[in-house]
Scaffold this active site. Structure first.
Site, PDB file in Angstrom:
ATOM      1  N   LYS A  83      -5.859 -10.516  -6.579  1.00 51.10           N
ATOM      2  CA  LYS A  83      -7.074 -10.789  -5.794  1.00 51.10           C
ATOM      3  C   LYS A  83      -8.172  -9.787  -6.135  1.00 51.10           C
ATOM      4  O   LYS A  83      -7.880  -8.635  -6.465  1.00 51.10           O
ATOM      5  CB  LYS A  83      -6.760 -10.772  -4.292  1.00 51.10           C
ATOM      6  CG  LYS A  83      -6.494  -9.419  -3.730  1.00 51.10           C
ATOM      7  CD  LYS A  83      -6.537  -9.404  -2.205  1.00 51.10           C
ATOM      8  CE  LYS A  83      -6.341  -7.954  -1.763  1.00 51.10           C
ATOM      9  NZ  LYS A  83      -6.296  -7.695  -0.381  1.00 51.10           N
ATOM     10  N   LYS A 122     -12.002  -4.524  -3.093  1.00 49.49           N
ATOM     11  CA  LYS A 122     -12.958  -3.420  -3.044  1.00 49.49           C
ATOM     12  C   LYS A 122     -12.394  -2.191  -3.738  1.00 49.49           C
ATOM     13  O   LYS A 122     -13.117  -1.384  -4.275  1.00 49.49           O
ATOM     14  CB  LYS A 122     -13.239  -3.029  -1.588  1.00 49.49           C
ATOM     15  CG  LYS A 122     -14.136  -3.992  -0.848  1.00 49.49           C
ATOM     16  CD  LYS A 122     -14.441  -3.454   0.552  1.00 49.49           C
ATOM     17  CE  LYS A 122     -13.810  -4.336   1.573  1.00 49.49           C
ATOM     18  NZ  LYS A 122     -13.241  -3.791   2.731  1.00 49.49           N
ATOM     19  N   LYS A 137       0.837  -1.213   0.000  1.00 50.96           N
ATOM     20  CA  LYS A 137       0.000   0.000   0.000  1.00 50.96           C
ATOM     21  C   LYS A 137       0.861   1.247   0.000  1.00 50.96           C
ATOM     22  O   LYS A 137       0.563   2.217  -0.705  1.00 50.96           O
ATOM     23  CB  LYS A 137      -0.917   0.011   1.235  1.00 50.96           C
ATOM     24  CG  LYS A 137      -2.102  -0.938   1.117  1.00 50.96           C
ATOM     25  CD  LYS A 137      -3.069  -0.755   2.265  1.00 50.96           C
ATOM     26  CE  LYS A 137      -4.177  -1.782   2.232  1.00 50.96           C
ATOM     27  NZ  LYS A 137      -5.005  -1.788   3.451  1.00 50.96           N
TER      28      LYS A 137
HETATM   29  P1  TYM Z   1     -10.976  -6.281   4.342  1.00 50.22           P
HETATM   30  O1  TYM Z   1     -12.015  -5.302   4.743  1.00 50.22           O
HETATM   31  O2  TYM Z   1     -10.015  -5.890   3.289  1.00 50.22           O
HETATM   32  O3  TYM Z   1     -11.628  -7.635   3.873  1.00 50.22           O
HETATM   33  C1  TYM Z   1     -12.613  -8.269   4.640  1.00 50.22           C
HETATM   34  C2  TYM Z   1     -12.447  -9.770   4.559  1.00 50.22           C
HETATM   35  O4  TYM Z   1     -12.552 -10.244   3.228  1.00 50.22           O
HETATM   36  C3  TYM Z   1     -11.432 -11.050   2.896  1.00 50.22           C
HETATM   37  N1  TYM Z   1     -11.122 -10.864   1.477  1.00 50.22           N
HETATM   38  C4  TYM Z   1     -11.026 -11.849   0.579  1.00 50.22           C
HETATM   39  N2  TYM Z   1     -11.156 -13.182   0.694  1.00 50.22           N
HETATM   40  C5  TYM Z   1     -11.017 -13.922  -0.433  1.00 50.22           C
HETATM   41  N3  TYM Z   1     -10.753 -13.384  -1.652  1.00 50.22           N
HETATM   42  C6  TYM Z   1     -10.613 -12.056  -1.810  1.00 50.22           C
HETATM   43  N4  TYM Z   1     -10.364 -11.532  -3.016  1.00 50.22           N
HETATM   44  C7  TYM Z   1     -10.753 -11.224  -0.670  1.00 50.22           C
HETATM   45  N5  TYM Z   1     -10.675  -9.884  -0.472  1.00 50.22           N
HETATM   46  C8  TYM Z   1     -10.904  -9.682   0.843  1.00 50.22           C
HETATM   47  C9  TYM Z   1     -10.320 -10.529   3.792  1.00 50.22           C
HETATM   48  O5  TYM Z   1      -9.297 -11.486   3.953  1.00 50.22           O
HETATM   49  C10 TYM Z   1     -11.078 -10.256   5.065  1.00 50.22           C
HETATM   50  O6  TYM Z   1     -11.248 -11.426   5.815  1.00 50.22           O
HETATM   51  N6  TYM Z   1      -7.610  -5.894   7.957  1.00 50.22           N
HETATM   52  C11 TYM Z   1      -8.904  -6.450   7.633  1.00 50.22           C
HETATM   53  C12 TYM Z   1     -10.028  -5.969   8.525  1.00 50.22           C
HETATM   54  C13 TYM Z   1      -9.813  -6.209   9.987  1.00 50.22           C
HETATM   55  C14 TYM Z   1      -9.910  -7.463  10.646  1.00 50.22           C
HETATM   56  C15 TYM Z   1      -9.684  -7.192  12.035  1.00 50.22           C
HETATM   57  C16 TYM Z   1     -10.155  -8.768  10.229  1.00 50.22           C
HETATM   58  C17 TYM Z   1      -9.537  -5.262  10.912  1.00 50.22           C
HETATM   59  N7  TYM Z   1      -9.476  -5.842  12.162  1.00 50.22           N
HETATM   60  C18 TYM Z   1      -9.694  -8.190  12.983  1.00 50.22           C
HETATM   61  C19 TYM Z   1     -10.169  -9.772  11.193  1.00 50.22           C
HETATM   62  C20 TYM Z   1      -9.943  -9.490  12.554  1.00 50.22           C
HETATM   63  C21 TYM Z   1      -9.238  -6.040   6.211  1.00 50.22           C
HETATM   64  O7  TYM Z   1      -8.754  -5.061   5.715  1.00 50.22           O
HETATM   65  O8  TYM Z   1     -10.186  -6.783   5.639  1.00 50.22           O
END
Ligand code: TYM
Length: 337
Positions: A197, A200, A113
Site C-alpha cells: 500500500k 506516509k 509495526k
Molecule cells: P492513517 O493516518 O494511517 O490514514 C488515514 C486514512 O487514510 C487511509 N489510507 C489509505 N487508503 C487507501 N489506500 C492507501 N494506500 C491508504 N493509506 C492510508 C487509512 O485507511 C485511513 O482511513 N488508525 C488510523 C487513524 C485513526 C482513525 C481513528 C481512523 C485514529 N482514530 C478513528 C478512523 C476513526 C490511521 O492510522 O490512519
C-alpha cells in the site's frame, strides 16, 4: 437528526499521500452532505512513533490544513485535534479494561509495526493504539467511519467493544459503528512496489504521491512508476499490479470507469497512460496543495478553526464519557451529576 460520521488521520508526515486522499478524505468531503461529520487529527496516536516535538506540531497543523483544503468545511463539520479533547485518553483507559490481551495481540498492524522495530523498540502505546482508536469513534456515538482497507480490522475491534459495552452495561450505552470502505479506492498501492500500500512512512519516496509535493516531482514519480514487461493496458491486480494501480487512480480522479479507460487506451503504450495519469493527478492536486499552503501560512486562522472544533467536540465527548462513567459505577465529582 442526521446520522453521525467520524474519522481521523495521524499527523505522521509532512504531507498526506494520495491513498489518504482517495481512500478516506474524498469520502469525508462527500459525507458532509448527508451526515453530521466530525474529523480529527489524532496527535496522541502519532506519539507512538516518537516524533520530534516541533515536527509533530507542524505536522498536526499541516494535516488539519489539508483536510480543509480538500473540502472539509468547518462551518458544517467539526475539525479538531485529538489531544484538545482529553476525553479520548480517558475513554481509552476505560475501554482497555474491556479488551482482552489476546484480542489486542491479534491486530495485524501491531504485529507488522512491532516486527519492524523489534521488541526493544515497541512501546505499549503501539499495542493499545486500536483501543484509543475505538475511543475516538465511540465517544461521538458514531454511525459510520469512512476509512481505507488497512483500518478494517481496527474497525472490527471498535464494533466488538461497542457490543461488549452494550451487553455488560445495558443496551444503548454506545452506538455500534459501521465501517465505510469504498472498494474501488480502499487500497492505493505504492508506485514503485505496487503490491504494497502507498504509505506516509514509505521507505521509497518515489513510490508515494504526496499532496503537498512539488507538482513536477509528483509527475516524475508517476512517470517512473513500475509496470510490467507486457505492453497491453488492462486491469489485473495479480499480473499487472502497477498498471491496475494507475488505472484505479486515473478512474477515481477523472470519473471514467476503469473499463472505459481500458477501452480508451486500447493499442496505446504504458508511457502514454503514465503521462495522462500524471496530468490528471497534478491538475487535481494543485488547487488542494495551494489551499493547504495558504492555511499553513496562517496558523492563527487555522488554530482558531481547531479551537472552535475542539469546543464543539468536547461538548459531545464529555456527555458520552459521563454516561459511561455513570454506567460503570464511578462516583460523579460534582454532587447531583
Ligand atoms: P492513517 O493516518 O494511517 O490514514 C488515514 C486514512 O487514510 C487511509 N489510507 C489509505 N487508503 C487507501 N489506500 C492507501 N494506500 C491508504 N493509506 C492510508 C487509512 O485507511 C485511513 O482511513 N488508525 C488510523 C487513524 C485513526 C482513525 C481513528 C481512523 C485514529 N482514530 C478513528 C478512523 C476513526 C490511521 O492510522 O490512519
Amino acid at each position: 437528526m442526521k446520522p453521525r460520521v467520524f474519522s481521523a488521520m495521524q499527523p505522521t508526515s509532512d504531507s498526506l499521500q494520495l491513498g489518504n486522499y482517495l481512500g478516506a478524505l474524498v469520502q469525508w468531503v462527500k459525507l458532509q452532505d448527508t451526515h453530521d461529520a466530525i474529523y480529527g487529527v489524532v496527535d496522541l496516536h502519532a506519539l507512538t512513533v516518537a516524533p520530534e516535538p516541533q515536527q509533530l506540531r507542524d505536522r498536526t497543523r499541516a494535516t488539519a490544513a489539508q483536510f480543509l483544503a480538500a473540502g472539509v468545511d468547518p462551518e458544517r463539520s467539526i475539525v479538531f485535534v485529538q489531544s484538545h479533547v482529553p476525553e479520548h485518553a480517558e475513554l481509552a483507559w476505560l475501554l482497555s479494561t474491556y479488551t482482552g490481551m489476546g484480542e489486542a495481540g491479534r491486530m495485524t498492524q501491531f504485529k507488522d509495526k512491532s516486527a519492524k522495530v523489534g521488541e526493544s523498540g515497541t512501546n505499549v502505546g503501539l499495542f493499545t493504539y486500536p483501543i484509543l482508536m475505538a475511543a475516538d469513534i465511540l465517544l461521538y456515538d458514531t454511525d459510520l467511519v469512512p476509512v481505507g482497507e488497512d483500518q478494517r480490522q481496527h474497525l472490527e475491534l471498535s464494533r466488538d467493544l461497542a457490543e461488549r459495552l452494550n451487553t455488560r452495561l445495558g443496551e444503548g450505552t454506545v452506538v455500534v459503528p459501521d465501517a465505510h470502505i469504498v472498494e474501488a479506492t480502499a487500497k492505493i498501492y505504492d508506485l514503485q512496489e505496487p503490491t504494497k500500500k502507498m504509505s506516509k512512512s514509505s521507505v521509497s519516496p518515489k513510490g508515494t504521491i504526496e499532496i503537498l509535493e512539488d507538482p513536477k516531482k509528483i509527475a516524475k514519480n508517476i512517470k517512473s512508476a513500475a509496470t510490467d514487461s507486457d505492453t497491453v493496458i488492462a486491469f489485473d491486480r495479480e499480473s499487472k499490479a502497477g498498471v491496475s494501480n494507475l488505472l484505479t487512480i486515473y478512474s477515481a480522479l477523472d470519473g471514467r470507469s476503469v473499463e472505459q479507460l481500458v477501452a480508451d487506451y486500447e493499442g496505446k503504450m504504458y508511457g502514454h497512460l503514465k503521462v495522462d495519469v500524471a496530468d490528471v493527478v497534478v491538475e487535481y492536486l494543485t488547487p488542494i496543495r495551494e489551499a493547504a499552503l495558504d492555511w499553513i501560512e496562517s496558523p492563527d486562522r487555522l488554530d482558531a478553526v481547531l479551537a472552535d472544533g475542539a469546543a464543539k467536540a468536547r461538548t459531545i465527548a464529555s456527555a458520552t464519557l459521563d454516561r459511561l462513567y455513570d454506567r460503570v459505577g464511578l462516583v460523579p465529582p460534582t454532587p447531583g451529576r
